[in-house]
Structures are given as C-alpha cells and as structure tokens.
Design an enzyme around this catalytic site. Sequence first.
Site, mmCIF file in Angstrom:
data_model
loop_
_atom_site.group_PDB
_atom_site.id
_atom_site.type_symbol
_atom_site.label_atom_id
_atom_site.label_comp_id
_atom_site.label_asym_id
_atom_site.label_seq_id
_atom_site.Cartn_x
_atom_site.Cartn_y
_atom_site.Cartn_z
ATOM 1 C CE1 TYR A 289 2.945 5.983 -2.889
ATOM 2 C CE2 TYR A 289 1.815 4.093 -4.162
ATOM 3 C CZ TYR A 289 3.136 4.615 -3.304
ATOM 4 O OH TYR A 289 4.313 3.895 -2.981
ATOM 5 N N GLY A 290 -2.781 9.209 -3.494
ATOM 6 C CA GLY A 290 -3.972 9.747 -4.251
ATOM 7 C C GLY A 290 -3.891 11.034 -4.769
ATOM 8 C CD GLU B 156 -3.222 8.894 7.219
ATOM 9 O OE1 GLU B 156 -2.029 9.690 7.768
ATOM 10 O OE2 GLU B 156 -2.861 7.970 6.472
ATOM 11 C CB CYS C 172 -2.535 1.019 -2.690
ATOM 12 S SG CYS C 172 -3.085 2.997 -2.908
ATOM 13 C CG ASN C 173 -9.131 1.157 -3.257
ATOM 14 O OD1 ASN C 173 -10.216 0.559 -3.972
ATOM 15 N ND2 ASN C 173 -8.889 0.794 -2.027
ATOM 16 C CB THR C 174 -4.143 5.419 -5.415
ATOM 17 O OG1 THR C 174 -5.257 6.144 -4.598
ATOM 18 C CG2 THR C 174 -3.570 6.293 -6.507
ATOM 19 C CB CYS D 10 -9.937 5.133 -0.464
ATOM 20 S SG CYS D 10 -8.822 5.908 0.465
ATOM 21 C CB THR D 11 -6.383 1.810 2.124
ATOM 22 O OG1 THR D 11 -6.044 3.314 2.102
ATOM 23 C CG2 THR D 11 -5.913 0.950 1.344
ATOM 24 C CG HIS D 12 -7.137 6.061 4.811
ATOM 25 N ND1 HIS D 12 -5.919 5.526 3.951
ATOM 26 C CD2 HIS D 12 -6.377 6.840 5.777
ATOM 27 C CE1 HIS D 12 -5.025 5.870 4.105
ATOM 28 N NE2 HIS D 12 -4.906 6.477 5.380
ATOM 29 C CG ASP E 86 -1.752 1.247 1.437
ATOM 30 O OD1 ASP E 86 -2.347 1.680 0.326
ATOM 31 O OD2 ASP E 86 -1.886 1.932 2.462
ATOM 32 C CB SER E 87 0.374 4.853 -0.701
ATOM 33 O OG SER E 87 -0.974 4.788 -0.048
HETATM 34 N N1 DGL Z 1 -4.036 3.911 -0.051
HETATM 35 C C1 DGL Z 1 -4.768 4.908 -0.837
HETATM 36 C C2 DGL Z 1 -5.744 4.390 -1.407
HETATM 37 O O1 DGL Z 1 -6.429 3.327 -1.034
HETATM 38 C C3 DGL Z 1 -5.044 6.195 0.126
HETATM 39 C C4 DGL Z 1 -4.083 7.138 0.714
HETATM 40 C C5 DGL Z 1 -3.164 7.705 -0.453
HETATM 41 O O2 DGL Z 1 -3.521 8.757 -1.066
HETATM 42 O O3 DGL Z 1 -2.067 7.200 -0.611
HETATM 43 O O4 DGL Z 1 -6.091 4.926 -2.514
#
Ligand code: DGL
Length: 276
Positions: free
Chosen positions: A43-44, A158, A74-76, A190-192, A11-12
């Site tokens: 990363y987003g 976060e 990571c979804n991004t 998104c992970t969060h 993940d990012s």
């Molecule tokens: N992990 C990123 C996602 O799932 C979210 C955090 C980021 O922007 O890196 O897209």
Amino acid sequence: MSAEQSIGVFDSGIGGLTVVKELFSRVPHERIVYFGDTARVPYGSKSVETVRRYAREDTELLLRHHPKLIVVACNTVSAVALDVVKSLANGIPVIGMIEPACKEAIRVSASGKIGIIGTDATISSKAYETELRNEAKRMGKEIETFAKACPLFVPLAEEGWEEKIVAELVAREYLHSLHEAKVDTLILGCTHYPVLSHVIQTVMGAGVTLINSGAIAAQEVKILEGDAGAKRSDHVFFVSDIPRKFQSLGERFLGRELPTVKQVTYEEAWVIEHDS
Ligand code: DGL
C-alpha cells in the site's frame, strides 16, 4: 466464545503480524481475527485514493466477523485512511498506529528532536508530524520533527536480509539526515521496521530510543481491554492471496508458528480452504 469478543486486526499484507506478535504478548487472552491484503500489498507506494478504497474494503471484510475493537496495523492506512475505518466501524473502537506512537515519542524524548520513518505514502501524508505537533501542544512541549521515507526497508525485511551488510548500507543512506539532525527518538512507522530494529539501532546509535508503533498500540489495547483471562489459541488468519514463501515469512514476523491461514475474497464472507 462468540465472535463478538474478537479483536479485528488488518494490514496491507503480512507485515501486520509484527503487531499481532505484540498483541499476543500483551493481551494473550484475546482472540485475534486478522486480515492481510496480500493480493494488493504494498500500500505504501500507492495513491491516497487507492489506499482509502482498499481500507474501506478491508474494514468491511473484517466487520463481517463482528470485532469488538479494530486495530489498524498498517501504518499507511493509519496515516491516510483512519477516518474511513472509523466511519465504517460505526462506534466500534479503532486503534491506529499513529496516535499512541506519537504520545510515547513525546513522553520519552528529552531533546524534543523526534525522527519518523515509514513508507512513501505515510511520510508524504505528514500524518505523524501533524499528530506529533498537536500532541506536543496538548502536553505543552517543544518538539522538532524529521521524517524520512525508507521504502527499501520493506523488501529487505521480507527477504530476511536484516542481518546482511546490504541492510546496513541502505540504513546508513536513509538514516543519515536523521542521525545528522541528532534525533534522540525515532518512530518506526511501518509494520516491517521492527524486523530491522537491530540495524536501525546500530546506525542511529545506542542513545536513540526506537519507538515500535505496533508495540505501543498493543499496549493501548491492553489498557482498553484489560489483561485478565486465560491464553487463547483459536485465532483466525485471513489473507487475500497466499504467495510463495508465505509461511516462512509469516512465522518470522510473528515470531512463532503461524496458525492455519485461510484465503478469502473481498466480496463475500465465505472462506476458501487453502492447502498450504
Ligand atoms: N504495512 C505497510 C505499512 O505499515 C507496509 C507495507 C506496504 O507498503 O503495504 O505502512
């Protein structure tokens, strides 16, 4: 047990621990090797070119641990660089967040009105919409999609503010158009976002089904790998930086005590022992 039998997850940052949490509950017998790129998160909000470069380096790092399967938490990265990961993986199965979530959303949506929320990069890529359209065609279903980038959800999660009024105000602002469109299913892309699922559900209404992309992907891992075997605890967690509040944040996302985390550099496989 050899490293060949691990599931590699990256993940990012530490958001991907929400996906590891789902893996722990669905495939507790699997050993997880996790890499979080905490030095370069988020990363987003970055360009496609940069995310693709990061995805290449993250995958190379993970491959040094010889995973039998890679989960792109990571979804991004799943949205803009899954092909990069797949080509480097060279035949090792790769599970991203998008395809399983789209299948599930189409399966559960009664009205065919499906919402997607994610980072700016994920939403601009239209990767979810494209996959939903292709999948709906395959399944012979009619769907309509509504997407919205919700970048402030990441810092809210976060900061641990998911129960505060500010989270509800931000959620109302972001989700207004999806609520108006009367989506009956909403993909948390998104992970969060699972951390904010309570407030998202409150704003969208009880009748809307939330799809946790990490949970659905973990289910896919279970289908691929089976679910037999004793629970494991020898997981390995790597990060590229150990920021302040790392431990408490990681534990909140993982939903349990965070095992020892080691800091690594991209260029080499050696591990810097870190006093936390
Ligand atoms: N992990 C990123 C996602 O799932 C979210 C955090 C980021 O922007 O890196 O897209």
